[in-house]
Motif scaffolding. Structure first.
Motif, short mmCIF file in Angstrom:
data_model
loop_
_atom_site.label_atom_id
_atom_site.label_comp_id
_atom_site.label_asym_id
_atom_site.label_seq_id
_atom_site.Cartn_x
_atom_site.Cartn_y
_atom_site.Cartn_z
N LEU A 1 20.19 11.56 -21.45
CA LEU A 1 19.27 11.39 -20.34
C LEU A 1 19.79 12.21 -19.16
CD1 LEU A 1 16.91 10.10 -18.83
CD2 LEU A 1 18.36 8.10 -18.42
N ALA A 2 19.03 13.20 -18.74
CA ALA A 2 19.42 14.06 -17.63
C ALA A 2 18.35 14.01 -16.55
CB ALA A 2 19.62 15.50 -18.10
N LEU A 3 18.77 13.74 -15.32
CA LEU A 3 17.86 13.69 -14.18
C LEU A 3 18.29 14.73 -13.16
CD1 LEU A 3 17.57 9.81 -13.68
CD2 LEU A 3 16.02 11.31 -14.93
N GLY A 4 17.32 15.46 -12.62
CA GLY A 4 17.60 16.52 -11.66
C GLY A 4 17.37 16.05 -10.23
N TYR A 5 18.41 16.03 -9.42
CA TYR A 5 18.28 15.60 -8.02
C TYR A 5 17.68 16.72 -7.17
CZ TYR A 5 22.95 17.84 -7.95
OH TYR A 5 24.01 18.70 -8.11
N GLU A 6 17.15 16.35 -6.01
CA GLU A 6 16.55 17.30 -5.10
C GLU A 6 17.43 17.48 -3.86
OE1 GLU A 6 12.70 15.90 -3.86
OE2 GLU A 6 13.44 13.89 -3.38
N ILE A 7 17.45 18.70 -3.33
CA ILE A 7 18.25 19.02 -2.15
C ILE A 7 17.33 19.62 -1.08
CG2 ILE A 7 20.15 20.38 -1.22
CD1 ILE A 7 21.47 20.28 -3.94
N LEU A 8 17.20 18.92 0.03
CA LEU A 8 16.41 19.43 1.14
C LEU A 8 17.16 20.57 1.83
CD1 LEU A 8 13.95 19.12 3.04
CD2 LEU A 8 15.31 17.47 4.35
N LYS A 9 16.48 21.71 2.00
CA LYS A 9 17.09 22.86 2.65
C LYS A 9 15.98 23.75 3.21
CE LYS A 9 17.53 24.81 -2.00
NZ LYS A 9 16.80 23.67 -2.58
N ALA A 10 16.32 24.96 3.64
CA ALA A 10 15.34 25.80 4.31
C ALA A 10 14.23 26.26 3.36
CB ALA A 10 16.03 27.02 4.93
N GLU A 11 14.55 26.48 2.09
CA GLU A 11 13.54 26.94 1.14
C GLU A 11 12.46 25.87 0.94
OE1 GLU A 11 17.32 29.11 0.15
OE2 GLU A 11 16.76 27.05 0.63
N PRO A 12 11.18 26.27 0.95
CA PRO A 12 10.08 25.30 0.79
C PRO A 12 9.82 24.96 -0.67
CG PRO A 12 9.17 27.47 1.13
CD PRO A 12 10.67 27.63 1.21
N ASP A 13 10.81 24.28 -1.31
CA ASP A 13 10.72 24.07 -2.76
C ASP A 13 10.64 22.61 -3.16
OD1 ASP A 13 13.27 23.29 -2.08
OD2 ASP A 13 14.31 24.64 -3.44
N LEU A 14 10.48 21.69 -2.22
CA LEU A 14 10.41 20.29 -2.60
C LEU A 14 9.13 20.02 -3.40
CD1 LEU A 14 11.58 18.21 0.50
CD2 LEU A 14 12.86 18.76 -1.58
N ALA A 15 9.27 19.36 -4.52
CA ALA A 15 8.15 18.96 -5.37
C ALA A 15 8.19 17.45 -5.54
CB ALA A 15 8.24 19.66 -6.73
N GLN A 16 7.08 16.87 -5.94
CA GLN A 16 7.05 15.43 -6.12
C GLN A 16 7.87 15.02 -7.34
OE1 GLN A 16 5.84 12.90 -4.22
NE2 GLN A 16 6.95 11.67 -5.72
N PRO A 17 8.96 14.26 -7.13
CA PRO A 17 9.76 13.83 -8.28
C PRO A 17 9.07 12.72 -9.06
CG PRO A 17 10.64 12.88 -6.26
CD PRO A 17 9.52 13.79 -5.85
N ALA A 18 9.27 12.74 -10.37
CA ALA A 18 8.64 11.74 -11.24
C ALA A 18 9.46 10.46 -11.33
CB ALA A 18 8.45 12.33 -12.64
N VAL A 19 10.74 10.53 -10.98
CA VAL A 19 11.62 9.37 -11.08
C VAL A 19 12.12 9.03 -9.68
CG1 VAL A 19 13.78 8.47 -12.03
CG2 VAL A 19 12.34 9.99 -13.42
N LEU A 20 12.01 7.76 -9.31
CA LEU A 20 12.44 7.29 -7.99
C LEU A 20 13.49 6.20 -8.16
CD1 LEU A 20 8.91 7.15 -6.40
CD2 LEU A 20 10.68 8.84 -5.89
N TRP A 21 14.63 6.39 -7.49
CA TRP A 21 15.74 5.43 -7.60
C TRP A 21 15.87 4.70 -6.27
CZ3 TRP A 21 19.27 6.15 -11.99
CH2 TRP A 21 20.20 5.10 -12.11
N PRO A 22 15.44 3.43 -6.16
CA PRO A 22 15.49 2.72 -4.89
C PRO A 22 16.92 2.55 -4.38
CG PRO A 22 14.02 1.60 -6.42
CD PRO A 22 14.76 2.64 -7.21
#
Length: 215
Positions: A133-154
């Motif tokens: 099981l591999a999950l890819g984390y997101e990193i907020l930065k200058a590039e406009p690449d944020l996409a809606q993640p399918a998995v949410l960890w409260p």
């Protein structure tokens, strides 16, 4: 919404292209898991930063983000921003690392990240960790690449507070960057929390999910 909770989590693998990727992208999740599972086996591999002051930052940070864990950290010396031209080397390093662990969960970057190092490492993960099981984390930065993640960890509010505190405490080299501040870290966690029906959350992009009873 009913959460999907892993039945067993004895070993966690953390993969990052650079020092600070893992805590920024998944620090709250890592803190939550390590607090819940004292003695959790955590194996971390970071491709760039070895032999520089950033390695010292990373080792101290991961120790703080993994309280009570059986932690091992490897920081290599790939030149920053050069993973596409070091693909074969990175693949060999990842395969060698894979032989040292048998994780129940792998946290790495995701393939939609515009940063070439993050993206190429994410593409390598399923070629090496083929049955995990591999999950890819997101990193907020200058590039406009944020996409809606399918998995949410409260995340609990105190975990978000601690994540932000530890990021500032352990990465002084990054404090001058425009995206490295409390509002950015908390703001993204709040948005993902709204989407999860909680106060805060971290988002992940799955490589592959297998659900149901084991064969």
């Amino acid at each position: 919404m009913h959460p999907l909770v892993p039945a067993r989590l004895d070993e966690l693998v953390l993969l990052g292209a650079h020092c600070d990727d893992i805590p920024i992208g998944a620090g709250g999740t890592v803190l939550t898991l390590c607090r819940a599972r004292p003695g959790l086996r955590v194996r971390a591999l970071v491709l760039a930063g070895g032999g520089t002051p950033r390695e010292d930052e990373e080792r101290a940070a991961l120790a703080a983000f993994c309280p009570g864990a059986d932690l091992s950290v490897t920081v290599l010396d790939m030149p920053d921003g050069r993973l596409p031209t070091h693909w074969e080397w990175a693949k060999e390093q990842l395969e060698a690392f894979r032989r040292t662990c048998e994780p129940d969960l792998v946290l790495a970057g995701h393939r939609g990240d515009d940063h070439q190092d993050h993206r190429e490492l994410a593409r390598l993960v399923p070629t090496v960790f083929r049955d995990h099981l591999a999950l890819g984390y997101e990193i907020l930065k200058a590039e406009p690449d944020l996409a809606q993640p399918a998995v949410l960890w409260p995340l609990e509010p105190d975990v978000v507070d601690e994540k932000i505190r530890l990021l500032h405490a352990h990465y002084p080299s990054q404090t001058g960057r425009t995206w490295f501040d409390d509002e950015a870290f908390r703001g993204l966690a709040r948005i993902r929390g709204v989407q999860a029906g909680r106060r805060y959350a971290e988002g992940f992009h799955p490589t592959r999910l297998l659900v149901g009873a084991p064969a």
